[in-house]
Design an enzyme around this catalytic site. Structure first.
Site, PDB file in Angstrom:
ATOM      1  N   GLY A  40       0.837  -1.190   0.000  1.00 38.41           N
ATOM      2  CA  GLY A  40       0.000   0.000   0.000  1.00 38.41           C
ATOM      3  C   GLY A  40       0.875   1.243   0.000  1.00 38.41           C
ATOM      4  O   GLY A  40       2.100   1.158   0.157  1.00 38.41           O
ATOM      5  N   THR A  42       2.735   4.883   1.009  1.00 39.34           N
ATOM      6  CA  THR A  42       3.398   5.378   2.204  1.00 39.34           C
ATOM      7  C   THR A  42       2.369   6.017   3.134  1.00 39.34           C
ATOM      8  O   THR A  42       1.485   6.755   2.686  1.00 39.34           O
ATOM      9  CB  THR A  42       4.460   6.435   1.817  1.00 39.34           C
ATOM     10  OG1 THR A  42       5.417   5.820   0.955  1.00 39.34           O
ATOM     11  CG2 THR A  42       5.165   6.985   3.048  1.00 39.34           C
ATOM     12  N   GLY A  43       2.465   5.697   4.438  1.00 41.53           N
ATOM     13  CA  GLY A  43       1.528   6.247   5.409  1.00 41.53           C
ATOM     14  C   GLY A  43       0.236   5.471   5.526  1.00 41.53           C
ATOM     15  O   GLY A  43      -0.688   5.904   6.221  1.00 41.53           O
ATOM     16  N   GLY A  45      -0.217   2.610   7.009  1.00 42.60           N
ATOM     17  CA  GLY A  45      -0.341   1.890   8.275  1.00 42.60           C
ATOM     18  C   GLY A  45       0.299   0.513   8.256  1.00 42.60           C
ATOM     19  O   GLY A  45       0.083  -0.295   9.168  1.00 42.60           O
ATOM     20  N   LYS A  46       1.116   0.241   7.245  1.00 45.09           N
ATOM     21  CA  LYS A  46       1.707  -1.094   7.081  1.00 45.09           C
ATOM     22  C   LYS A  46       2.627  -1.465   8.247  1.00 45.09           C
ATOM     23  O   LYS A  46       2.502  -2.555   8.831  1.00 45.09           O
ATOM     24  CB  LYS A  46       2.485  -1.163   5.755  1.00 45.09           C
ATOM     25  CG  LYS A  46       1.638  -0.866   4.528  1.00 45.09           C
ATOM     26  CD  LYS A  46       2.421  -0.992   3.240  1.00 45.09           C
ATOM     27  CE  LYS A  46       3.563  -0.018   3.107  1.00 45.09           C
ATOM     28  NZ  LYS A  46       3.130   1.401   3.046  1.00 45.09           N
ATOM     29  N   SER A  47       3.548  -0.574   8.592  1.00 46.64           N
ATOM     30  CA  SER A  47       4.475  -0.861   9.692  1.00 46.64           C
ATOM     31  C   SER A  47       3.736  -0.951  11.023  1.00 46.64           C
ATOM     32  O   SER A  47       4.078  -1.779  11.878  1.00 46.64           O
ATOM     33  CB  SER A  47       5.556   0.230   9.770  1.00 46.64           C
ATOM     34  OG  SER A  47       6.332   0.247   8.593  1.00 46.64           O
ATOM     35  N   GLU A 171      10.247  -4.281   5.222  1.00 51.41           N
ATOM     36  CA  GLU A 171      11.186  -4.031   4.125  1.00 51.41           C
ATOM     37  C   GLU A 171      12.595  -4.508   4.498  1.00 51.41           C
ATOM     38  O   GLU A 171      13.539  -3.712   4.579  1.00 51.41           O
ATOM     39  CB  GLU A 171      11.189  -2.548   3.752  1.00 51.41           C
ATOM     40  CG  GLU A 171       9.837  -2.089   3.204  1.00 51.41           C
ATOM     41  CD  GLU A 171       9.911  -0.743   2.509  1.00 51.41           C
ATOM     42  OE1 GLU A 171      10.408  -0.709   1.379  1.00 51.41           O
ATOM     43  OE2 GLU A 171       9.476   0.252   3.114  1.00 51.41           O
TER      44      GLU A 171
END
Length: 285
Positions: A40, A42-43, A45-47, A171
């Site tokens: 998705g 950047t920003g 909410g993946k991390s 990543e």
């Protein structure tokens, strides 16, 4: 060991800085033994999603289940300890997690935290060195004297030394040259397969998704927008366009060839091998 998010929302807070609802109403189940890509913009909410899995971020609403351990906003220290033993997390630059004077001491840190005996630690270090391709001659060297690729292997070996059932990878090959990146991702995939791990990996590279993942979670604006197998994902052009997701190199080449020829191949190719085979089978070459 499956992972379940049940109507989970979460806030971010670091000291006085607070951001509400960085994750909103997440409901999903990650099956045991699967390799799931988290993708998705950047920003999205993946991390933060990965941090929920090992309790670095707690839900403000709802509950997270990791195997038999269930935790909420009021998770106990014991529950979080159980989860963190089962979940190994590598941040975007895992070598930044190194800190000890020697490689051996870095690898021993996690097992000591979980009360392994020195004999168990020695055996574990031998095992993770074999798994990650670390030469035992490096054990007495400073981790900071190693190459970037070696440092990353040591950091990942330190995560594996706690014998997790689940790997969450943010990543993990960021910043590496293409050859070193492939070596690290191939190693992680081999570990996933050999150790029967459940793996989640944040990536922006759709070739990584095509080559390594079984399933993909698409995130945007702190929500899970789709959770489906990889082949279904890349067949859904409307979804790809809606969330501005690229396609794997092989599929991009296929689309260019189809446009030039005015015909379509029977199947969508996700890897270069699949594309080559499709071109041969349908007599395009």
């Amino acid at each position: 060991m499956n992972i379940t998010f049940n109507r989970v929302s979460a806030n971010y807070q670091l000291g006085p800085i607070k951001q509400e609802n960085i994750l909103r109403d997440l409901t999903a189940e990650v099956l045991p033994g699967s390799f799931t890509a988290v993708i998705g913009p950047t920003g999205a909410g993946k991390s933060s999603l990965l941090k929920l899995i090992n309790g670095l971020l707690l839900p403000s609403v709802g509950e997270v289940s990791v195997g038999e351990v269930v935790f909420t906003a009021k998770a106990s220290k014991e529950a979080l300890k159980q989860v963190r033993k089962r979940v190994g997390m590598a941040f975007q630059f895992p070598e930044h997690q190194l800190f000890a004077d020697t490689v051996y001491e870095d690898l021993a840190f996690g097992p000591r935290n979980f009360n392994m005996s020195e004999k168990e630690i020695e055996t574990t270090i031998k095992e993770v060195c074999q798994l990650t391709g670390i030469d035992r001659s490096l054990l007495e060297r400073s981790p900071f004297s190693l190459s970037g690729g070696q440092q990353r292997r040591v950091a990942i070996a330190g995560i594996l030394a706690t014998k997790p059932d689940i790997l969450v990878l943010d990543e993990p090959a960021a910043g590496l040259d293409p050859e070193a990146k492939k070596q690290i991702l191939d190693m992680l995939y081999d570990l996933h397969t050999a150790e029967k791990l459940t793996t989640l990996m944040v990536t922006h590279d759709m070739d990584d998704v095509a080559y390594y993942a079984d399933d993909a979670i698409v995130m945007a604006e702190g929500q899970i927008k789709a959770h489906q197998d990889v082949r279904t994902l890349f067949a859904n052009q409307d979804l790809l366009d809606q969330y501005q997701l690229d396609v794997p190199t092989a599929l991009s080449l296929q689309q260019q060839l189809e446009a030039a020829k005015g015909q379509r191949l029977k199947n969508r190719a996700l890897t270069l091998t699949e594309l080559a085979n499709g071109l041969i089978e349908e007599g395009w070459v």
